[in-house]
Design a protein around this motif. Structure first.
Motif, PDB file in Angstrom:
ATOM      1  N   UNK A 132       0.849  -1.191   0.000  1.00 30.24           N
ATOM      2  CA  UNK A 132       0.000   0.000   0.000  1.00 30.24           C
ATOM      3  C   UNK A 132       0.881   1.237   0.000  1.00 30.24           C
ATOM      4  N   UNK A 133       0.402   2.283  -0.696  1.00 33.06           N
ATOM      5  CA  UNK A 133       1.258   3.472  -0.795  1.00 33.06           C
ATOM      6  C   UNK A 133       1.420   4.173   0.543  1.00 33.06           C
ATOM      7  N   UNK A 134       0.419   3.989   1.452  1.00 36.19           N
ATOM      8  CA  UNK A 134       0.542   4.628   2.762  1.00 36.19           C
ATOM      9  C   UNK A 134       1.658   3.989   3.580  1.00 36.19           C
ATOM     10  N   UNK A 153      12.343   5.295  -5.375  1.00 44.54           N
ATOM     11  CA  UNK A 153      11.068   4.658  -5.079  1.00 44.54           C
ATOM     12  C   UNK A 153      10.399   4.365  -6.410  1.00 44.54           C
ATOM     13  N   UNK A 154       9.876   3.167  -6.573  1.00 44.94           N
ATOM     14  CA  UNK A 154       9.189   2.801  -7.819  1.00 44.94           C
ATOM     15  C   UNK A 154       7.751   2.456  -7.496  1.00 44.94           C
ATOM     16  N   UNK A 155       6.834   2.923  -8.317  1.00 46.56           N
ATOM     17  CA  UNK A 155       5.424   2.685  -8.004  1.00 46.56           C
ATOM     18  C   UNK A 155       4.600   2.558  -9.278  1.00 46.56           C
ATOM     19  N   UNK A 156       3.412   1.932  -9.181  1.00 45.12           N
ATOM     20  CA  UNK A 156       2.574   1.782 -10.372  1.00 45.12           C
ATOM     21  C   UNK A 156       1.843   3.060 -10.759  1.00 45.12           C
ATOM     22  N   UNK A 157       1.788   4.031  -9.865  1.00 47.44           N
ATOM     23  CA  UNK A 157       1.171   5.320 -10.210  1.00 47.44           C
ATOM     24  C   UNK A 157       1.798   6.391  -9.327  1.00 47.44           C
ATOM     25  N   UNK A 158       1.638   7.655  -9.688  1.00 43.72           N
ATOM     26  CA  UNK A 158       2.279   8.701  -8.900  1.00 43.72           C
ATOM     27  C   UNK A 158       1.727   8.747  -7.479  1.00 43.72           C
ATOM     28  N   UNK A 166       1.205  10.949  -4.231  1.00 45.75           N
ATOM     29  CA  UNK A 166       1.261  12.363  -3.858  1.00 45.75           C
ATOM     30  C   UNK A 166       1.838  12.533  -2.465  1.00 45.75           C
ATOM     31  N   UNK A 205       5.087  12.341  -1.980  1.00 43.24           N
ATOM     32  CA  UNK A 205       6.346  11.601  -1.917  1.00 43.24           C
ATOM     33  C   UNK A 205       7.544  12.480  -2.271  1.00 43.24           C
ATOM     34  N   UNK A 206       7.351  13.363  -3.254  1.00 44.99           N
ATOM     35  CA  UNK A 206       8.483  14.133  -3.782  1.00 44.99           C
ATOM     36  C   UNK A 206       9.239  14.920  -2.710  1.00 44.99           C
ATOM     37  N   UNK A 211       0.844  -3.667  -8.661  1.00 45.13           N
ATOM     38  CA  UNK A 211       0.218  -3.232  -7.410  1.00 45.13           C
ATOM     39  C   UNK A 211       1.199  -3.143  -6.243  1.00 45.13           C
ATOM     40  N   UNK A 246       4.579  -1.357  -4.228  1.00 48.14           N
ATOM     41  CA  UNK A 246       5.287  -0.083  -4.105  1.00 48.14           C
ATOM     42  C   UNK A 246       6.677  -0.376  -3.578  1.00 48.14           C
TER      43      UNK A 246
END
Lengths: 460, 178
Positions: B14-16, B35-40, B42, B44-45, B139, B141
């Motif tokens: 999970x992104x959290x 960091x690699x992820x399937x979608x941006x 928010x 994180x930057x 799916x 992260x």
């Protein structure tokens, strides 16, 4: 999750999806053997395309004499079809660009397919000027390149040349926007594929990795492209309307044309998106991603733009009356009561009356009604272009030159053939690329998934 | 031949969870490679210390070039190379140049920016792509640390850190292209 969410927010993803479910569901059509319905439609589309190829070849071989254009009516079905297809090509960029700027999340379910539709519609549209010039092999004369004829340059103050620039720019930017968004999704397919497909999608995804910086740049480029595409999409149909508005023909030279054409383009474009998406969600079983909420949102856009179009029609009539200029008045009375009254009726009924039905929530959220009405709107918008283009010139300055025009079989075949081209490309696209933007749907899942909104579906 | 790198990475579900892990990692002063992820994701930057992308500046510069190209080219043709009378209008009809100038601005800006985007992201057509894990584009992260050479001394601590913060899979992989 749902504590800070507005209670009126409707889910955009149904079926209690996880990220992995989304991948599985949306990649599936590119991995499985196509179903019978898809195969049947593809064969039909290719068949119709073949007929179109025949008709275009015949036209190029025989010349424009294969059509029924005459000295009075120089623009008939060809330019009508051109404007119609270009208009349809406006919805994709509107959905992907303008709705991105307005932060409308429902765009994620339909933007990919709408952009594809835009590109294919522009291809269909561009074919008409190409064959209408008569010598299709010399069509590169449109472009200003150093040549041995002087060099002789095109006339940069002609709206027809502006069209060349507008449409080629629009096509290029649409393709770039579409492909930039496809790259991460191709990477998703790549990482699941084996053998040849792995190599193919590795090339198509340009080695996308999905690092934090990649995504940051992805969002930046999407946003700026959206910012560029928004005025672009408005400029394209404005310039198409200049083809008429800068002329001296009564019925054409009206200053209302640019906003009127843009609203009409969005109107017809959304109708076509709906027609196409309702078929697509059925064939590819995407009811949980392209939901009734998406359909309702699009119907609302149709209602707004349809009403703008209706106001524009009435304004045109009012201005013709108020101008006190008999030739202008004649042009408009002639549309309604002249030989082409049926096309005027088709335009008024389908574009002004029909979209008003969408005030009813029941109709707006009914798939069957939406499908039926979206087709009527497509027909109506075709009539609008025909009314503007052909009926205005059929009754010109000298009654002795007045004429009537009906298309030849070849012209009808060319028009039908563009449907073959459009559907062949679109059906091919559904096998190669995900029809719904995978990464974008995942990014809205936690805000719009039904399980996070505590609204499990009853109406998909 | 590029030098190979040893990458230690953990996959989160999970992104959290990933965001929490990144915060924790920053607190402990561990140096994240990427960091690699399937979608941006928010938010994180700033955690990774990434500055805002300057792509839009590239877009502006290309757009300016496009506008100048269009406008000056048409002006040169109409004033110098082949002055011509169109309907008794002036030889230098600036308002009539607006549409083409605008289209070329958008064209140059869009094309230039997308090409820049592909180049700086290192995207190019190749038949094989090395990825840390197949599920990253699906799916999972991924939080990655570079443990090449001297840095390998840290590997043990990093591994236990990743597991501690809830990574469902922790692995080390040798990569030549990252």
């Amino acid at each position: 999750m749902s504590s800070h969410v507005s209670s009126i927010r409707e889910p955009l993803v149904f079926g209690n999806k996880t990220y992995h479910n989304i991948t599985e569901d949306l990649v599936a059509p590119t991995e499985k053997t196509p179903g019978k319905l898809w195969i049947a439609m593809f064969i039909l589309a290719v068949g119709v395309l073949a007929m179109g190829v025949y008709a275009v070849t015949y036209t190029i071989y025989y010349g424009i004499g294969a059509w029924n254009l005459n000295r009075t009516i120089g623009w008939g079905w060809d330019i009508t079809n051109f404007v119609w297809w270009i208009g349809i090509g406006h919805a994709g960029t509107l959905i992907s660009a303008i709705l991105l700027l307005f932060r409308q999340r429902w765009r994620t379910g339909v933007n990919r397919a709408a952009e594809a539709m835009t590109i294919f519609a522009v291809i269909c549209a561009a074919m008409f000027p190409l064959i209408h010039v008569g010598r299709a092999w010399d069509v590169f004369f449109f472009f200003p390149y150093p040549n041995t004829r002087g060099p002789l340059w095109p006339n940069f103050v002609s709206p027809l040349l502006w069209d060349v620039f507008a449409i080629s720019t629009y096509f290029t930017i649409s393709v770039l926007f579409w492909y930039t968004g496809l790259v991460p999704d191709f990477a998703t397919i790549r990482d699941r594929a084996k053998g040849f497909r792995k190599k193919l999608y590795s090339a198509l995804s340009f080695g996308w990795k999905g690092s934090a910086k990649n995504w940051q740049r992805f969002e930046s480029v999407s946003l700026v492209l959206a910012g560029l595409a928004t005025p672009l999409v408005l400029s394209v149909h404005t310039i198409v309307s200049f083809d008429f508005a800068t002329s001296v023909i009564p019925g054409w030279h009206t200053t209302i044309f640019p906003p009127y054409f843009v609203a009409g383009a969005v109107f017809s474009g959304f109708a076509m998106v709906l027609t196409l998406m309702l078929i697509t969600r059925k064939i590819l079983h995407l009811e949980e991603y392209i939901t009734v909420n998406h359909i309702e949102s699009m119907n609302k856009v149709i209602l707004v733009t349809g009403s703008i179009v209706g106001v524009a029609y009435i304004t045109e009539l009012a201005i013709a009356w108020y101008s006190g200029y008999v030739y202008e008045q004649f042009a408009f009375l002639n549309r309604a009561k002249g030989i082409y009254w049926w096309s005027y009726f088709g335009m008024m009924f389908n574009n002004v009356v029909i979209p008003q039905l969408f005030w009813s929530k029941k109709i707006r959220t009914s798939v069957a009604w939406t499908f039926f009405l979206s087709i009527l709107i497509n027909v109506g918008m075709w009539f609008e272009r025909f009314v503007i283009i052909s009926t205005s010139i059929a009754r010109d300055y000298l009654p002795s030159a007045w004429s009537y025009y009906i298309p030849t079989g070849i012209e009808i075949m060319i028009y039908l053939g563009t449907f073959g081209l459009f559907f062949t490309l679109f059906l091919g696209f559904t096998r190669v690329a995900p029809v719904v933007a995978i990464a974008e749907v995942k990014s809205i899942l936690k805000d719009y998934g039904d399980q996070y909104l505590d609204k499990t579906q009853e109406n998909i | 031949m590029k030098t190979k790198k040893n990458i230690l990475f953990g996959l989160y579900d999970d992104e959290q969870d990933l965001l929490k892990a990144v915060k924790e990692s920053n607190k402990r002063g561990l140096k994240i490679m990427d960091v690699y992820s399937p979608f941006p994701i928010h938010g994180l930057d700033p955690l990774l210390g990434l500055k805002e992308s300057r792509l839009h500046i590239a877009g502006f510069i290309f757009g300016t070039i496009g506008a100048l190209t269009g406008f000056l080219f048409m002006s040169w043709i109409f004033k110098i190379d082949w002055p011509n009378v169109f309907g008794g209008k002036p030889f230098w009809p600036i308002p009539a140049f607006i549409p083409v100038t605008f289209e070329l601005t958008v064209l140059f800006s869009g094309v230039g920016m997308v090409i820049t985007y592909f180049i700086i992201n290192g995207l190019s057509m190749k038949s094989e792509t090395e990825v840390l894990h197949d599920r990253i584009s699906d799916d999972k992260f991924c939080l990655a640390y570079d443990v090449t050479g001297d840095a390998s001394a840290n590997a043990g601590a990093l591994e236990s850190f990743l597991k501690e913060t809830g990574a469902s899979l922790v692995e080390t992989k040798e990569m030549s292209d990252l």
